[in-house]
Motif scaffolding. Structure first.
Motif, PDB file in Angstrom:
ATOM      1  N   GLU A 191       0.807  -1.218   0.000  1.00 42.87           N
ATOM      2  CA  GLU A 191       0.000   0.000   0.000  1.00 42.87           C
ATOM      3  C   GLU A 191       0.839   1.267   0.000  1.00 42.87           C
ATOM      4  OE1 GLU A 191       0.068  -1.359   4.415  1.00 42.87           O
ATOM      5  OE2 GLU A 191       0.445  -2.160   2.404  1.00 42.87           O
ATOM      6  N   LEU A 192       2.151   1.132   0.235  1.00 44.72           N
ATOM      7  CA  LEU A 192       3.055   2.288   0.244  1.00 44.72           C
ATOM      8  C   LEU A 192       3.916   2.353  -1.022  1.00 44.72           C
ATOM      9  CD1 LEU A 192       4.246   2.146   3.970  1.00 44.72           C
ATOM     10  CD2 LEU A 192       2.419   3.541   2.984  1.00 44.72           C
ATOM     11  N   THR A 193       3.535   1.616  -2.051  1.00 40.33           N
ATOM     12  CA  THR A 193       4.350   1.556  -3.270  1.00 40.33           C
ATOM     13  C   THR A 193       4.540   2.923  -3.902  1.00 40.33           C
ATOM     14  OG1 THR A 193       3.706  -0.733  -3.712  1.00 40.33           O
ATOM     15  CG2 THR A 193       4.478   0.564  -5.593  1.00 40.33           C
ATOM     16  N   GLU A 194       3.468   3.705  -4.028  1.00 38.19           N
ATOM     17  CA  GLU A 194       3.588   5.014  -4.675  1.00 38.19           C
ATOM     18  C   GLU A 194       4.433   5.969  -3.846  1.00 38.19           C
ATOM     19  OE1 GLU A 194       0.023   6.720  -6.380  1.00 38.19           O
ATOM     20  OE2 GLU A 194      -0.905   4.751  -6.411  1.00 38.19           O
ATOM     21  N   TRP A 195       4.309   5.875  -2.534  1.00 46.72           N
ATOM     22  CA  TRP A 195       5.160   6.713  -1.683  1.00 46.72           C
ATOM     23  C   TRP A 195       6.621   6.317  -1.869  1.00 46.72           C
ATOM     24  CZ3 TRP A 195       3.469  10.948   0.536  1.00 46.72           C
ATOM     25  CH2 TRP A 195       2.107  11.078   0.831  1.00 46.72           C
ATOM     26  N   SER A 196       6.866   5.035  -1.944  1.00 44.31           N
ATOM     27  CA  SER A 196       8.242   4.562  -2.130  1.00 44.31           C
ATOM     28  C   SER A 196       8.830   5.102  -3.429  1.00 44.31           C
ATOM     29  CB  SER A 196       8.246   3.030  -2.125  1.00 44.31           C
ATOM     30  OG  SER A 196       9.553   2.548  -2.217  1.00 44.31           O
ATOM     31  N   ALA A 197       8.032   5.057  -4.500  1.00 47.39           N
ATOM     32  CA  ALA A 197       8.507   5.569  -5.793  1.00 47.39           C
ATOM     33  C   ALA A 197       8.779   7.073  -5.715  1.00 47.39           C
ATOM     34  CB  ALA A 197       7.470   5.272  -6.871  1.00 47.39           C
ATOM     35  N   LEU A 198       7.921   7.788  -5.017  1.00 44.67           N
ATOM     36  CA  LEU A 198       8.102   9.241  -4.891  1.00 44.67           C
ATOM     37  C   LEU A 198       9.429   9.569  -4.203  1.00 44.67           C
ATOM     38  CD1 LEU A 198       6.958  12.185  -5.011  1.00 44.67           C
ATOM     39  CD2 LEU A 198       6.028  11.747  -2.730  1.00 44.67           C
ATOM     40  N   PHE A 199       9.684   8.925  -3.075  1.00 39.53           N
ATOM     41  CA  PHE A 199      10.900   9.252  -2.330  1.00 39.53           C
ATOM     42  C   PHE A 199      12.150   8.672  -2.993  1.00 39.53           C
ATOM     43  CE2 PHE A 199       7.658   9.495   1.174  1.00 39.53           C
ATOM     44  CZ  PHE A 199       7.656  10.874   1.225  1.00 39.53           C
ATOM     45  N   ALA A 200      12.012   7.545  -3.672  1.00 38.52           N
ATOM     46  CA  ALA A 200      13.155   7.002  -4.406  1.00 38.52           C
ATOM     47  C   ALA A 200      13.590   7.964  -5.501  1.00 38.52           C
ATOM     48  CB  ALA A 200      12.794   5.637  -5.004  1.00 38.52           C
ATOM     49  N   SER A 201      12.610   8.635  -6.118  1.00 38.23           N
ATOM     50  CA  SER A 201      12.947   9.580  -7.193  1.00 38.23           C
ATOM     51  C   SER A 201      13.698  10.802  -6.665  1.00 38.23           C
ATOM     52  CB  SER A 201      11.670  10.026  -7.921  1.00 38.23           C
ATOM     53  OG  SER A 201      10.891  10.873  -7.082  1.00 38.23           O
ATOM     54  N   GLY A 202      13.614  11.052  -5.361  1.00 33.32           N
ATOM     55  CA  GLY A 202      14.320  12.195  -4.782  1.00 33.32           C
ATOM     56  C   GLY A 202      15.668  11.850  -4.183  1.00 33.32           C
ATOM     57  N   ALA A 203      16.067  10.577  -4.255  1.00 36.69           N
ATOM     58  CA  ALA A 203      17.326  10.166  -3.625  1.00 36.69           C
ATOM     59  C   ALA A 203      18.539  10.839  -4.258  1.00 36.69           C
ATOM     60  CB  ALA A 203      17.469   8.645  -3.670  1.00 36.69           C
ATOM     61  N   GLY A 204      18.523  10.982  -5.573  1.00 36.23           N
ATOM     62  CA  GLY A 204      19.648  11.641  -6.244  1.00 36.23           C
ATOM     63  C   GLY A 204      19.747  13.105  -5.857  1.00 36.23           C
ATOM     64  N   ARG A 205      18.600  13.774  -5.785  1.00 38.56           N
ATOM     65  CA  ARG A 205      18.602  15.190  -5.375  1.00 38.56           C
ATOM     66  C   ARG A 205      19.115  15.323  -3.946  1.00 38.56           C
ATOM     67  NH1 ARG A 205      15.568  19.347  -7.529  1.00 38.56           N
ATOM     68  NH2 ARG A 205      14.113  17.860  -8.490  1.00 38.56           N
ATOM     69  N   ARG A 206      18.716  14.384  -3.078  1.00 37.19           N
ATOM     70  CA  ARG A 206      19.203  14.432  -1.698  1.00 37.19           C
ATOM     71  C   ARG A 206      20.722  14.285  -1.666  1.00 37.19           C
ATOM     72  NH1 ARG A 206      18.876   9.552   2.657  1.00 37.19           N
ATOM     73  NH2 ARG A 206      20.410  10.427   4.065  1.00 37.19           N
ATOM     74  N   ALA A 207      21.286  13.356  -2.478  1.00 39.96           N
ATOM     75  CA  ALA A 207      22.740  13.160  -2.500  1.00 39.96           C
ATOM     76  C   ALA A 207      23.446  14.437  -2.947  1.00 39.96           C
ATOM     77  CB  ALA A 207      23.091  11.996  -3.423  1.00 39.96           C
ATOM     78  N   ARG A 208      22.878  15.114  -3.972  1.00 38.01           N
ATOM     79  CA  ARG A 208      23.484  16.373  -4.431  1.00 38.01           C
ATOM     80  C   ARG A 208      23.361  17.455  -3.373  1.00 38.01           C
ATOM     81  NH1 ARG A 208      20.672  14.633  -8.965  1.00 38.01           N
ATOM     82  NH2 ARG A 208      19.045  16.230  -8.714  1.00 38.01           N
ATOM     83  N   ALA A 209      22.226  17.484  -2.677  1.00 37.84           N
ATOM     84  CA  ALA A 209      22.022  18.493  -1.630  1.00 37.84           C
ATOM     85  C   ALA A 209      22.994  18.268  -0.478  1.00 37.84           C
ATOM     86  CB  ALA A 209      20.579  18.447  -1.132  1.00 37.84           C
ATOM     87  N   GLY A 267      -5.554  -2.688   0.946  1.00 39.67           N
ATOM     88  CA  GLY A 267      -5.823  -1.734  -0.119  1.00 39.67           C
ATOM     89  C   GLY A 267      -6.096  -0.345   0.385  1.00 39.67           C
ATOM     90  N   ARG A 268      -6.169  -0.163   1.730  1.00 38.61           N
ATOM     91  CA  ARG A 268      -6.409   1.179   2.232  1.00 38.61           C
ATOM     92  C   ARG A 268      -5.133   1.988   2.145  1.00 38.61           C
ATOM     93  NH1 ARG A 268      -6.782   0.790   7.548  1.00 38.61           N
ATOM     94  NH2 ARG A 268      -6.136  -1.338   7.465  1.00 38.61           N
ATOM     95  N   ASP A 269      -5.301   3.283   2.029  1.00 39.82           N
ATOM     96  CA  ASP A 269      -4.098   4.125   2.081  1.00 39.82           C
ATOM     97  C   ASP A 269      -4.098   4.964   3.343  1.00 39.82           C
ATOM     98  OD1 ASP A 269      -5.130   6.763  -0.246  1.00 39.82           O
ATOM     99  OD2 ASP A 269      -5.973   6.067   1.629  1.00 39.82           O
ATOM    100  N   GLY A 270      -5.005   4.608   4.286  1.00 37.80           N
ATOM    101  CA  GLY A 270      -4.982   5.277   5.579  1.00 37.80           C
ATOM    102  C   GLY A 270      -5.374   6.720   5.496  1.00 37.80           C
ATOM    103  N   GLY A 271      -6.038   7.131   4.442  1.00 38.37           N
ATOM    104  CA  GLY A 271      -6.458   8.515   4.333  1.00 38.37           C
ATOM    105  C   GLY A 271      -5.359   9.427   3.859  1.00 38.37           C
ATOM    106  N   GLY A 272      -4.167   8.889   3.602  1.00 40.66           N
ATOM    107  CA  GLY A 272      -3.056   9.746   3.196  1.00 40.66           C
ATOM    108  C   GLY A 272      -3.168  10.194   1.765  1.00 40.66           C
ATOM    109  N   GLY A 273      -3.992   9.527   0.973  1.00 37.97           N
ATOM    110  CA  GLY A 273      -4.132   9.914  -0.417  1.00 37.97           C
ATOM    111  C   GLY A 273      -2.966   9.432  -1.255  1.00 37.97           C
ATOM    112  N   THR A 274      -3.018   9.725  -2.500  1.00 35.73           N
ATOM    113  CA  THR A 274      -1.964   9.335  -3.418  1.00 35.73           C
ATOM    114  C   THR A 274      -0.923  10.434  -3.484  1.00 35.73           C
ATOM    115  OG1 THR A 274      -3.549   8.092  -4.708  1.00 35.73           O
ATOM    116  CG2 THR A 274      -1.469   8.661  -5.792  1.00 35.73           C
ATOM    117  N   PRO A 275       0.337  10.114  -3.327  1.00 27.65           N
ATOM    118  CA  PRO A 275       1.354  11.172  -3.351  1.00 27.65           C
ATOM    119  C   PRO A 275       1.425  11.825  -4.713  1.00 27.65           C
ATOM    120  CG  PRO A 275       2.372   9.003  -3.382  1.00 27.65           C
ATOM    121  CD  PRO A 275       0.916   8.791  -3.167  1.00 27.65           C
TER     122      PRO A 275
END
Length: 199
Positions: free
Chosen positions: A109-127, A187-195
């Motif tokens: 249920e956290l797959t989309e969140w995982s993809a969102l934060f994985a996409s920011g890993a390179g930016r974090r390394a540069r920061a 299948g619930r997202d706990g009310g967090g919505g889709t990132p």
């Protein structure tokens, strides 16, 4: 001497009928209870919350972005600490994978969140490397907001669970055997919505 049976009957009439355990659950409201998340998971959630608070007051976008992303990573690590299972084969254990790769397997249920934060890993390394302009003010603000939502969602999954009593003896037996695993999702997202997608 008064008849004990008659006295008991009078008490039942005075207090009204006992609630039925097998009746409809329409008038039962869910209550939040603390689940038994392992101490390591609770500690990681506390570190994530502290890191998010720190990110909100840091001055430079690079620092704010890197600190907020680390808070997201600690939040994911809390899920892995609570739900993770050791890899079955030596080959799998030898392979190094990021938390963002493992998280969808442990908590789909956290797959989309995982993809969102994985996409920011390179930016974090540069920061973290101090590269000028690695993260903008908007990048940092958006990430802090996203991490706050992610952290709240995971806290609900691992720490606070809505609980309804199950009717009948079978329900009591299920509760006695541990019931469902905390935050099994279904299948619930706990009310967090889709990132949102990363800008």
């Amino acid at each position: 001497m008064a008849n004990p049976s008659a006295a008991a009957a009078r008490r039942r009439r005075a207090t009204g009928p006992a609630p039925s355990l097998n009746g409809p659950a329409s008038d039962i409201h869910p209550v939040l209870r603390r689940a038994t998340a392992p101490p390591a998971a609770l500690d990681l959630l506390a570190q994530a919350r502290a890191g998010l608070d720190e990110a909100a007051v840091l001055e430079t976008p690079n620092e704010r972005y890197a600190t907020a992303h680390l808070a997201a990573l600690r939040t994911a690590a809390a899920v892995l600490a609570a739900r993770g299972r050791p890899e079955a084969s030596p080959r799998a254990r030898a392979r190094i994978r990021s938390a963002w790769e493992v998280l969808p397997e442990i908590a789909p249920e956290l797959t989309e969140w995982s993809a969102l934060f994985a996409s920011g890993a390179g930016r974090r390394a540069r920061a973290e490397a101090g590269i000028q302009g690695a993260a903008t003010v908007r990048d940092a603000d958006d990430l802090i907001r996203d991490v706050a939502m992610f952290l709240r969602l995971v806290e609900q999954m691992l720490v606070l669970q809505p609980v309804l009593p199950l009717p009948g003896a079978r329900g009591a037996a299920r509760r006695g055997s541990g019931g469902e695993a905390p935050g099994d999702g279904k299948g619930r997202d706990g009310g967090g919505g889709t990132p949102r997608a990363a800008p």
